[in-house]
Structures are given as C-alpha cells and as structure tokens.
Design an enzyme around this catalytic site. Sequence first.
Site, PDB file in Angstrom:
ATOM      1  N   THR A  69       2.449 -41.165 -11.348  1.00  0.00           N
ATOM      2  CA  THR A  69       1.922 -40.208 -10.386  1.00  0.00           C
ATOM      3  C   THR A  69       2.857 -39.016 -10.347  1.00  0.00           C
ATOM      4  O   THR A  69       4.073 -39.167 -10.530  1.00  0.00           O
ATOM      5  CB  THR A  69       1.727 -40.846  -8.990  1.00  0.00           C
ATOM      6  OG1 THR A  69       0.985 -39.946  -8.169  1.00  0.00           O
ATOM      7  CG2 THR A  69       3.042 -41.157  -8.305  1.00  0.00           C
TER       8      THR A  69
ATOM      9  N   GLU B 286       3.577 -33.063 -17.567  1.00  0.00           N
ATOM     10  CA  GLU B 286       2.311 -33.520 -16.999  1.00  0.00           C
ATOM     11  C   GLU B 286       2.124 -32.949 -15.595  1.00  0.00           C
ATOM     12  O   GLU B 286       1.047 -32.470 -15.241  1.00  0.00           O
ATOM     13  CB  GLU B 286       2.281 -35.059 -16.974  1.00  0.00           C
ATOM     14  CG  GLU B 286       0.902 -35.621 -16.713  1.00  0.00           C
ATOM     15  CD  GLU B 286       0.867 -37.141 -16.731  1.00  0.00           C
ATOM     16  OE1 GLU B 286       1.898 -37.766 -17.065  1.00  0.00           O
ATOM     17  OE2 GLU B 286      -0.186 -37.699 -16.405  1.00  0.00           O
TER      18      GLU B 286
END
EC number: 3.6.1.5
Length: 495
Positions: free
Chosen positions: A207, A165
């Site tokens: 995050t 990601e």
Amino acid sequence: MAGKVLSLLPPSLLAAVGLVGLLLLCVPTRDVRELPALKYGIVLDAGSSHTSMFIYKWPADKENDTGIVGQHSSCDVRGGGISSYADNPSRAGQSLVECLDQALQAVPKERHVGTPLYLGATAGMRLLNLTSPEASANVLAAVTQTLTQYPFDFRGAHILSGQDEGVFGWVTANYLLENFIKYGWVGRWFRPRKGTLGAMDLGGASTQITFETASPAEDPASEVQLRLYGQHYRVYTHSFLCYGRDQVLRRLLAGALQTHGFHPCWPRGYSNQVLLGDVYESPCTAAQRPQAFNSSTRVSLSGTSDPALCRSLIMGLFNFSSCRFSRCSFNGIFQPPVAGNFIGFSAFFYTMDFLRTVMGLPVATLQQLEAAVATVCNQTWSELQARAPGERARLPDYCAGAMFVQQLLSRGYGFHERAFGGVTFQKKAGDTAVGWALGYMLNLTNLIPAEPPALRKGTDLGAWLVLVLLFAAMLLAALVLLLRRARSAKPSSAI
Ligand SMILES: *[C@@H]1O[C@H](CO)[C@@H](O)[C@H](O)[C@H]1NC(C)=O
Ligand SMILES: *[C@@H]1O[C@H](CO)[C@@H](O)[C@H](O)[C@H]1NC(C)=O
Ligand SMILES: *[C@@H]1O[C@H](CO)[C@@H](O)[C@H](O)[C@H]1NC(C)=O
Ligand SMILES: *[C@@H]1O[C@H](CO)[C@@H](O)[C@H](O)[C@H]1NC(C)=O
Ligand SMILES: *[C@@H]1O[C@H](CO)[C@@H](O)[C@H](O)[C@H]1NC(C)=O
Ligand SMILES: *[C@@H]1O[C@H](CO)[C@@H](O)[C@H](O)[C@H]1NC(C)=O
C-alpha cells in the site's frame, strides 16, 4: 399582422446567429475541433494478483498539455499475477497474449510501430525478487520474450520500486484532475489554486501513501522532488510492503492459526480449509511461520464474527513502539502529518464501495466508518450472503479488509475526523482508471515537460477576439433593430 411578423424575422435571425457564434466561441476548442491524429501508448500493470493492460491515447499536436492523455481501452489478463508463474515462467508470457491480441485491434494498424509498450511489475514481483531473484528474472525474461513478438515499440519490463509506484499514482491522479496546470478558455495557462491531491493506493501486496508536503522530510528515503510544468513539488511517499490486501489477509490467517484456532474476522457460520503452504510461503508471513509444517496440510478454520477480537488481530500488524523521527506513521517509518485532500483508489475504493453500496452503510465520517466496519464484522455468514448475493468469493474477507482500511487510515496514517472529510474514494477520473500506470507512461514518454508549455494559443487569441467582437456587434445590431421595430409598432397597437 403577417407582415409585422415577417419584418421581425431578419433581426431575429441576426440575433440568433450572433448568439450562436458567441456560444460556440465559449465552448473550449478542444471539444469541438475535428479530431487530430491520435497517438497511443500501452502499459501492462503487472500487479500481485492480476495484470491489467491499459491503452492510452492523446492528440498528437497537444502532447504537452495536462489532462490530454486519456484511457482508450483496457483489458484484464485472465489468471493470476505474473509472479504466480514463478514455477513455470513461459506461462506468464502466454497469459498476456489474449490482451495483446486485443491491443492489435484497438490501436489502428498504421500506429502499431510508433506505439510505446511498457510492462511494470509491482509488489508481487518485489516479493518474488526477495525470495528468489532468479525466479523473478526468469519471469521478466519470459514476458519480455512474448512482448517483443508484437509490432509495438516495446520499451522494457521492469519492477517498479515502492517509491515509484507511490509517486506515479500521485502524478496520475493530479494529472487527470488537472491540478498541475490548466488551460483557461481565454487562451492562457494557469496554475490552479486548489493545490495537489494526496494519493492512497491499496494493492494486493503493498500500500502507498503520497502527498505534497511543505516541510523537508526527516528521512530522505521518503522524499521525492519533482519539476512539472515549471513548478517544483516536494512530495512525501512511502510504500508498505506486505500491507496490500491479499498479504494482510494471509498474515491474519497466520495470526488466527497461531493465537486463536478460529478466525474472528470471518463470519460466524463460515468455515474453510486453509492450505498451510498458501499461508506460509510468502515472505510476509515469515515471522509467524512455525519451525516445521507440512505445506500440503489443510487446516479447517471457522469464523466467529467478533469485531473486537478482529480489531486486535489487525492492530497486531502495526508497530507503534519505536520512532527515531519527530513523528512516524507505524513500524518506525517517518511521516509528516497528512495535509490537504486525498484520493483513495484501487482496493481503498472497492472496500468503501462495498460498505456504501452493497451494505448500504454511510461512511462519510471516521465515526460512521468505524460503525460500518463493526456492523459488517458482526454479521453472520447467512446474513452477509443475504445482503450481498453476487459477491460470494470475497465476501468472508470484507470484514477484515474494511477493518484494516479503517485502522490504517485512522491509527496508521493518523487521519483525524477533519482530515478524513477531505478524502474521496474513487477508481476513475473521467473514463481513466486512477493508478500508477498512466503516471509511469507519462514519465517514460516525457509527456510531462519540466517547463511550462509556451503560450501556443497566443496567435489564435487575435482571431478569437475579432470573432467575439463581430458576433457581439451582430447581436447588438439585431437588438437595436428589434427595439426600433418594437417602438414603431407601439402606436399602431395602441389604437
Ligand atoms: C513537447 O515538449 C517537448 C519538450 O519540451 C518538445 O520537444 C515537443 O516538441 C513538444 N511537443 C509539442 C507537440 O508541443
Ligand atoms: C531485485 O532486487 C535486487 C536487490 O534489491 C535489485 O538490485 C534488482 O534490480 C532486482 N531485480 C529486478 C529485476 O528489479
Ligand atoms: C504432508 O501431508 C501430505 C498429505 O496430508 C502427506 O501425504 C505427506 O506425507 C506429508 N508430508 C510429510 C513430510 O509429512
Ligand atoms: C516493534 O518494533 C520494535 C523496534 O523495531 C521491536 O523491538 C519490537 O519487538 C516490535 N514489536 C512488535 C510487537 O513486533
Ligand atoms: C451484533 O449482533 C447482535 C445480533 O446478531 C447484536 O445483539 C449485537 O449487539 C451486535 N453487536 C455489535 C457490536 O453491533
Ligand atoms: C521521470 O523521468 C525523469 C527523466 O526523464 C526522471 O529524472 C524523473 O525522476 C522521473 N520521475 C519520477 C517520479 O520517477
């Protein structure tokens, strides 16, 4: 007099043609060429709080060029993220139908069959896979069932790792900004001098921070080596699970219930009924979960607009006490010093945008950001509502969100004032959303070659040069003619 004007006409025309020709040659060919056949690709970004569908397009004959793939359209799936359908997986598949039907319209019919379709799920599904691998497998099976019913070339529904990601977000940003390689107007590929841009993503459940680094990582788990367009990149990346915006808010609720009985980050004058099941069902609040609680119990919680207490509640999310490497960000995670410029997107952008445009507060420096956060966290509920009338649903949580972003950047990642000056916050580059989805598709479709593209335009270069010389000659001839006319006209006008 009329004759004189008339005699100036041919050279002027010649000059105009020469000039226009030269100008046209200077315009990059990709902008003026007739559109060649387009190819399409579809990515469903299945985040923790919602799913977005992105349709990308690119000219088929240039698929290895950088910056060529752009966003054609997008669609926001209604309802929650696919992980929220754990108890009823078939509805996860059903939720995607509206957007997929839209894709049938958006992609020309004759292109349906060759259009790759991917579903990538992120931290929401990583969390579900942690608590119930079976439930996450069922959800993926259900969405697969739906996606295979469409004529597109479905290539699978997968859960991305945090590392993927982060890296794909970095690839997307640098691809869109053409930081890997650039096509110069004289017909040559070159590597831009400015280097790559670090990427910071703030989702609902995790995050990510990703940037190119010169020194080898002390922890191999945080290093990714990439070869793109013939260039080698050493990239640091880390994904913090449970540090996405929604999970942070949930952890703060648990903390507020546990230690205060009120919420210091919520505005004074605001109160809400908190369902204990909502607070404690996530693995992110497992450590704060009481031994026994009734998950259908609602507890009333009020805000106190207390910036100092809110800050200390948020600092409790970061653990700086141990580090077995030469340096760490937090929680014992290795991180080299932040280097170079950065782009912050997704919730980083939304948070900064709220401070800047809704609250009208400057956030260009860390000092300004700190002051802006203190201001937002010191507003009462009515003051806040008066400032941002259209934002009711998320309004009580902007203080916590902004305080978290500020602490994460300055204390967590260690941005100091100078490094912070190199951070921009944006959600799009051109018309394309910045996020992991584009990088994911580029990788899976091999649209970024490991080796530099051949000098394809080399053959065009000869023709291009001849045209430049021709138009330049026309311009020159026209100037000479005009000059002559002007000279021969001078004596007569002197009389
Ligand atoms: C793109 O690159 C791949 C592998 O390098 C090659 O097979 C393909 O033909 C290239 N496509 C175009 C349109 O140049
Ligand atoms: C769920 O987690 C396990 C353990 O990390 C992993 O092996 C598995 O591939 C994951 N499931 C999916 C669907 O990614
Ligand atoms: C939990 O709370 C609900 C509603 O307040 C109540 O009906 C239920 O009996 C409680 N369950 C237990 C196990 O206490
Ligand atoms: C911080 O991490 C260390 C090492 O993992 C642990 O021993 C300590 O309890 C943690 N502190 C807090 C406040 O969670
Ligand atoms: C918070 O607001 C009050 C007035 O509402 C003001 O007196 C106080 O100085 C403010 N505190 C901070 C830290 O800005
Ligand atoms: C992209 O795909 C290639 C295989 O085509 C793989 O080796 C590489 O690791 C992928 N890149 C990333 C960042 O995952």
